[in-house]
Design a protein around this motif. Structure first.
Motif, PDB file in Angstrom:
ATOM      1  N   UNK A  27       0.625  -1.148  -0.147  1.00 57.73           N
ATOM      2  CA  UNK A  27       0.387  -0.387   0.272  1.00 57.73           C
ATOM      3  C   UNK A  27       0.598   1.248   0.262  1.00 57.73           C
ATOM      4  N   UNK A  28       0.124   2.329  -0.645  1.00 60.62           N
ATOM      5  CA  UNK A  28       1.282   3.185  -0.856  1.00 60.62           C
ATOM      6  C   UNK A  28       1.899   4.057   0.736  1.00 60.62           C
ATOM      7  N   UNK A  29       1.243   3.593   2.256  1.00 58.20           N
ATOM      8  CA  UNK A  29       2.098   4.032   2.344  1.00 58.20           C
ATOM      9  C   UNK A  29       3.001   3.323   3.013  1.00 58.20           C
ATOM     10  N   UNK A  30       2.835   1.979   3.002  1.00 59.30           N
ATOM     11  CA  UNK A  30       4.474   1.326   2.957  1.00 59.30           C
ATOM     12  C   UNK A  30       5.549   1.290   2.271  1.00 59.30           C
ATOM     13  N   UNK A  31       5.232   2.396   1.272  1.00 57.97           N
ATOM     14  CA  UNK A  31       5.379   2.461   0.298  1.00 57.97           C
ATOM     15  C   UNK A  31       6.854   3.693   0.982  1.00 57.97           C
ATOM     16  N   UNK A  32       6.004   4.303   0.797  1.00 56.88           N
ATOM     17  CA  UNK A  32       6.216   6.103   1.052  1.00 56.88           C
ATOM     18  C   UNK A  32       7.340   5.455   2.407  1.00 56.88           C
ATOM     19  N   UNK A  33       6.949   4.774   4.347  1.00 51.88           N
ATOM     20  CA  UNK A  33       8.210   4.411   4.282  1.00 51.88           C
ATOM     21  C   UNK A  33       9.837   3.749   3.269  1.00 51.88           C
ATOM     22  N   UNK A  34       9.537   3.203   2.851  1.00 53.04           N
ATOM     23  CA  UNK A  34      10.421   2.700   2.106  1.00 53.04           C
ATOM     24  C   UNK A  34      11.192   3.980   1.000  1.00 53.04           C
ATOM     25  N   UNK A  35      10.049   4.662   0.886  1.00 54.15           N
ATOM     26  CA  UNK A  35      10.907   5.647  -0.038  1.00 54.15           C
ATOM     27  C   UNK A  35      12.496   6.521   1.738  1.00 54.15           C
ATOM     28  N   UNK A  36      11.461   6.408   2.521  1.00 52.77           N
ATOM     29  CA  UNK A  36      11.998   6.831   3.875  1.00 52.77           C
ATOM     30  C   UNK A  36      13.366   6.241   4.358  1.00 52.77           C
ATOM     31  N   UNK A  37      12.769   5.511   3.819  1.00 58.09           N
ATOM     32  CA  UNK A  37      13.576   4.365   4.662  1.00 58.09           C
ATOM     33  C   UNK A  37      14.972   3.492   4.167  1.00 58.09           C
ATOM     34  N   UNK A  38      14.864   3.741   2.885  1.00 55.59           N
ATOM     35  CA  UNK A  38      16.079   3.665   1.758  1.00 55.59           C
ATOM     36  C   UNK A  38      16.699   5.531   0.838  1.00 55.59           C
ATOM     37  N   UNK A  39      16.104   6.092   0.822  1.00 64.47           N
ATOM     38  CA  UNK A  39      16.589   7.515   0.354  1.00 64.47           C
ATOM     39  C   UNK A  39      17.537   7.476  -1.141  1.00 64.47           C
ATOM     40  N   UNK A  40      18.110   6.973  -0.902  1.00 66.32           N
ATOM     41  CA  UNK A  40      18.970   6.796  -1.515  1.00 66.32           C
ATOM     42  C   UNK A  40      19.581   5.615  -2.761  1.00 66.32           C
ATOM     43  N   UNK A  41      19.444   6.617  -4.303  1.00 62.38           N
ATOM     44  CA  UNK A  41      18.789   5.126  -4.927  1.00 62.38           C
ATOM     45  C   UNK A  41      19.946   5.142  -6.165  1.00 62.38           C
ATOM     46  N   UNK A  42      20.639   4.085  -6.554  1.00 62.39           N
ATOM     47  CA  UNK A  42      22.130   3.995  -7.372  1.00 62.39           C
ATOM     48  C   UNK A  42      20.732   4.311  -8.748  1.00 62.39           C
ATOM     49  N   UNK A  43      20.849   4.285 -10.206  1.00 64.48           N
ATOM     50  CA  UNK A  43      20.093   4.834 -10.846  1.00 64.48           C
ATOM     51  C   UNK A  43      21.022   3.955 -12.178  1.00 64.48           C
ATOM     52  N   UNK A  44      20.021   3.313 -13.481  1.00 60.71           N
ATOM     53  CA  UNK A  44      21.123   3.683 -14.667  1.00 60.71           C
ATOM     54  C   UNK A  44      21.655   4.765 -14.995  1.00 60.71           C
ATOM     55  N   UNK A  45      20.820   5.935 -15.339  1.00 63.05           N
ATOM     56  CA  UNK A  45      20.499   6.928 -16.175  1.00 63.05           C
ATOM     57  C   UNK A  45      20.955   8.372 -16.017  1.00 63.05           C
ATOM     58  N   UNK A  46      20.042   8.196 -14.569  1.00 61.54           N
ATOM     59  CA  UNK A  46      20.445   9.870 -13.337  1.00 61.54           C
ATOM     60  C   UNK A  46      21.853   9.743 -12.527  1.00 61.54           C
ATOM     61  N   UNK A  47      22.283   8.412 -12.549  1.00 58.03           N
ATOM     62  CA  UNK A  47      23.323   7.897 -11.611  1.00 58.03           C
ATOM     63  C   UNK A  47      22.766   7.715  -9.900  1.00 58.03           C
ATOM     64  N   UNK A  48      23.516   8.329  -9.042  1.00 61.10           N
ATOM     65  CA  UNK A  48      22.590   8.335  -7.675  1.00 61.10           C
ATOM     66  C   UNK A  48      21.258   9.457  -7.463  1.00 61.10           C
ATOM     67  N   UNK A  49      20.383   8.978  -6.950  1.00 63.97           N
ATOM     68  CA  UNK A  49      19.295  10.032  -6.027  1.00 63.97           C
ATOM     69  C   UNK A  49      19.155  10.031  -4.716  1.00 63.97           C
ATOM     70  N   UNK A  50      18.730  11.064  -4.343  1.00 63.26           N
ATOM     71  CA  UNK A  50      19.032  11.249  -3.023  1.00 63.26           C
ATOM     72  C   UNK A  50      17.852  11.502  -2.566  1.00 63.26           C
ATOM     73  N   UNK A  51      16.744  11.239  -1.780  1.00 65.39           N
ATOM     74  CA  UNK A  51      15.845  12.427  -1.602  1.00 65.39           C
ATOM     75  C   UNK A  51      15.534  13.387  -0.563  1.00 65.39           C
ATOM     76  N   UNK A  52      16.300  14.135  -0.510  1.00 67.07           N
ATOM     77  CA  UNK A  52      16.272  15.471   0.691  1.00 67.07           C
ATOM     78  C   UNK A  52      15.066  15.164   1.769  1.00 67.07           C
ATOM     79  N   UNK A  53      15.039  15.649   2.987  1.00 72.59           N
ATOM     80  CA  UNK A  53      13.620  15.850   3.383  1.00 72.59           C
ATOM     81  C   UNK A  53      12.427  16.673   3.015  1.00 72.59           C
ATOM     82  N   UNK A  54      13.172  17.407   2.688  1.00 73.33           N
ATOM     83  CA  UNK A  54      11.805  18.429   2.139  1.00 73.33           C
ATOM     84  C   UNK A  54      11.043  17.995   0.849  1.00 73.33           C
ATOM     85  N   UNK A  55      11.461  16.800   0.357  1.00 70.84           N
ATOM     86  CA  UNK A  55      10.707  15.639  -0.494  1.00 70.84           C
ATOM     87  C   UNK A  55      11.859  16.438  -2.140  1.00 70.84           C
TER      88      UNK A  55
END
Lengths: 405, 326
Positions: free
Chosen positions: A355-383
């Motif tokens: 569910x959306x709530x758990x996916x949001x929890x996942x986003x807040x927990x992982x925060x940093x994503x290694x990606x193929x084309x944009x390399x690394x994306x890190x979500x800040x606390x301000x979204x």
């Protein structure tokens, strides 16, 4: 569950829930069933998956003036989903994108997102275009469905609620950088700022104008025009009268081309800047020599910074014999399904409801994503996310990187 | 933040404004002619514009034919659409003695249908007739003059002269004037009304194609632009010029185009389009009979004609004139 039911039905001849086979014999057949199912689920591309697909919504313009971007962005999403599924999906489950057309119109976007949440029941969706993102944010918050903005750049987007995140750097990053770059590196002192009169144009132009002034330049003209405008004669002559040494245009796709063409026609050959919307090979084709020297920003790495981008561009050449329209945008769209896949995996690994709530929890927990084309994306606390700004310039009919900040 | 406009800029505004008003002129003349002869406020002209544009677009962009062939395709298609509109639309409504409101709804529906069809087939994105819309430019003093400017003026002047000669010299042209003055009397004298109506539509179609070619070689066009911008301006110009003054409607359109262009001197670019709507209100409320001065003898000889645009819009067709709105 569906595949297990089908295979069991083949072997047992009955629905497993109503089976009356004796215990030992049944257990044996279930083992066989499980083994067959396991075999199928590790066959990437077999078209048969262990369980129900993990779905996410994608809303983007597929018709209308902005479809020129939306169609290529959707191709990037499809390729990413194909690639993820070809590698076995997410814990053996297929990832599936439900793609819908919002025409870059807020009212259509609301209808599309309502369908995502109430009919398709997706726990996460991605979308773009500032006016649409703003319009649908309240639905995401109300329904507790995670929303990832991919491409909208209005600085307001970071304030739209708990379930609204942007994986795309907002205008206050690249426009701040561009304003300063034009004064400090290009030696410009007098800017005319023109913008299309909607969310993206107003906010982007405002940030550029502030940054340009802050860096020591002067904004000699600040004027806007309506979205469906095609004759810019008066506006162009107003710019000429203001005598700027650089012109920033924060526009839609098609009006940028028309505006630049009419400027060049009326003898206005001043340096022009814009943002990622103008990162468009078709624009160069239409304006011809008039496009030379135009500087645009991009928030995604070039092939020099990330070798995967070269492979991605080759894929476009092989499939369509061209570059994608709005390359940086398509890079973000391509990588969005990879973020969603990681969120799903986090939830599945913990046996949590999808569910959306758990996916949001996942986003807040992982925060940093290694990606193929944009390399690394890190979500800040301000979204929001941060990214370097790349400056590209049209030279000899092609976009070339001239700087990074 | 104020911008100081030099005389050079004002001169450039005047020249470019004049050149870009040429297609407004052509659309207004086409609209005024059909109103004068057929007695129909043909809002369906926006639909004809859409057909004209996209038939040329297909010919020039998809088939890559030479410009003259592309224009010829546009003329054939637009004439076919126009004549079909007259035969299967206006003639039926005329025979039924339909009200002005019915004509209005019918013609607006035709235009909306054409726009919808255009968007469905070609997409809602703006399109130009050629991949590049750049035209070579040369300078006369400080004024930039493009080849497109000269071509637009040449086409407009040539078509105006040809139309004037046709209306004054040829038998068909004179019959159009006769039908416009008094259709019953013209019929008594053996003039075929259906033929006259068809001829005026054909002429309007040619003017529309010429105008749309000029538009498409200079600006990107959205399918809805003809209805939202071009037709509205033609209607205002026709009312301002006074009903029945075909060429004056064209001149009024040029004046309106220039007003819109020069408005940039005093207002933001965002508000320029709104000027058209302001002009509609001002024209209907303050100048319902138009502002073009007529010589006294014209006023006397045409006393029986509807002199007020607003009056014609409001009037109902009378059985005495065959149900045609007067």
């Amino acid at each position: 569950m569906a595949i297990k039911r089908i295979v069991t039905k083949i072997l047992v001849g009955k629905n497993p829930s109503s089976s009356n086979i004796p215990g030992g014999q049944q257990r044996g057949r279930i083992w066989i069933t499980a083994a067959v199912a396991a075999g199928l689920q590790v066959l990437p591309g077999s078209g048969v998956w262990a369980q129900e697909a993990l779905k996410f919504g994608v809303a983007d313009p597929l018709t209308g003036p902005s479809a020129i971007f939306g169609l290529d962005q959707m191709q990037a999403v499809r390729w990413a989903v194909e690639d993820i599924n070809a590698k076995g999906g997410i814990n053996g489950r297929k990832l599936e994108a439900i793609i819908a057309d919002h025409q870059a119109k807020p009212e259509v976007g609301i209808a599309v997102v309502n369908k995502f949440t109430s009919v398709d029941k997706v726990p996460v969706f991605i979308t773009a275009f500032s006016s649409v993102v703003k319009a649908v944010a309240s639905i995401a918050d109300r329904e507790k469905v995670l929303m990832l903005s991919v491409g909208a750049n209005s600085p307001d987007i970071k304030n739209l609620g708990d379930y609204v995140y942007t994986m795309f750097p907002l205008a206050d990053i690249d426009m701040k950088a561009l304003g300063a770059y034009m004064v400090q590196k290009q030696g410009k002192k007098r800017a005319a700022v023109l913008y299309v009169n909607h969310e993206t144009g107003i906010e982007g132009a405002k940030v550029f104008a502030q940054a340009f002034t802050h860096a020591g330049g002067e904004v000699v003209l600040n004027d806007s025009y309506e979205e469906t405008r095609s004759d810019f004669t008066g506006l162009v002559l107003k710019v000429r009268a203001a005598n700027p040494d650089t012109i920033h245009i924060h526009s839609n796709v098609s009006d940028f081309t028309a505006l630049v063409a009419q400027m060049r026609q009326l003898g206005l050959n001043t340096q022009i800047t814009s943002f990622q919307t103008a990162f468009n090979p078709k624009m160069i084709q239409e304006v011809g020599a008039g496009a030379e020297g135009i500087i645009v920003t991009a928030m995604a790495p070039s092939s020099e910074d990330n070798p995967n981008v070269a492979g991605y561009l080759n894929r476009w050449q092989q499939a369509y014999k061209r570059e994608p329209i709005g390359l940086p945008y398509t890079q973000y769209f391509h990588d969005a399904p990879y973020i969603i896949a990681q969120l799903y995996k986090w939830v599945l690994d913990r046996n949590l409801p999808v569910i959306g709530e758990n996916l949001r929890k996942a986003l807040l927990d992982i925060k940093s994503f290694d990606l193929p084309l944009t390399t690394r994306i890190v979500f800040n606390d301000d979204h929001t996310v941060n990214s370097p700004t790349y400056f590209w310039q049209v030279k000899n009919g092609k976009f070339q990187v001239i700087g990074k900040q | 933040m104020t911008v100081d406009f030099s005389w050079e800029i004002v001169g450039q505004l005047a020249w470019t404004g004049l050149a870009t008003s040429t297609f407004y002129y052509l659309f207004a003349v086409a609209f005024a002619l059909v109103l004068k002869v057929n007695r129909v406020w043909n809002f369906g002209q926006a639909g004809m514009m859409v057909f004209a544009y996209f038939s040329m677009y297909v010919a020039l962009q998809w088939w890559a034919v030479p410009p003259l062939v592309g224009v010829a395709v546009g003329i054939v298609v637009t004439i076919a659409v126009g004549v079909a509109l007259e035969w299967f639309g206006f003639r039926v409504l005329r025979n039924r003695r339909s009200s002005v409101l019915t004509y209005f709804i019918f013609t607006i529906a035709i235009s909306q249908f054409a726009i919808y069809l255009g968007e469905m087939i070609f997409g809602a994105a703006p399109k130009t007739l050629y991949t590049s819309i750049m035209s070579p430019v040369f300078l006369v003093g400080p004024i930039a003059i493009s080849h497109w400017d000269l071509r637009a003026l040449a086409v407009t002047v040539s078509l105006s002269l040809a139309l004037a000669v046709f209306l004054r010299v040829t038998k068909d042209g004179q019959s159009l004037s006769a039908v416009a003055d008094n259709s019953e009397l013209a019929e008594v004298y053996g003039i075929g009304l259906d033929r006259a109506y068809a001829i005026s539509i054909v002429i309007a179609a040619v003017l529309v194609v010429a105008g749309m070619y000029l538009v498409g070689t200079r600006l990107p066009m959205y399918p809805a632009t003809p209805l939202n911008q071009f037709l509205i301006l033609a209607v205002i110009a026709t009312i301002l010029a006074g009903i029945g003054n075909v060429f004056a409607a064209g001149i009024a359109a040029v004046v309106l185009g220039m007003i819109q262009t020069f408005s940039i001197l005093v207002i933001s670019s965002t508000w320029q389009i709104l000027i058209i709507y302001a002009l509609i209100f001002i024209t209907i409320l303050l100048f319902p009979s138009g502002v073009v001065l007529k010589p006294p003898w014209r006023k006397i000889s045409r006393a029986a004609e509807p002199s007020s645009g607003a009056a014609v819009i409001a009037s109902s067709p009378s059985p005495a004139n065959g149900g045609r709105p007067r």
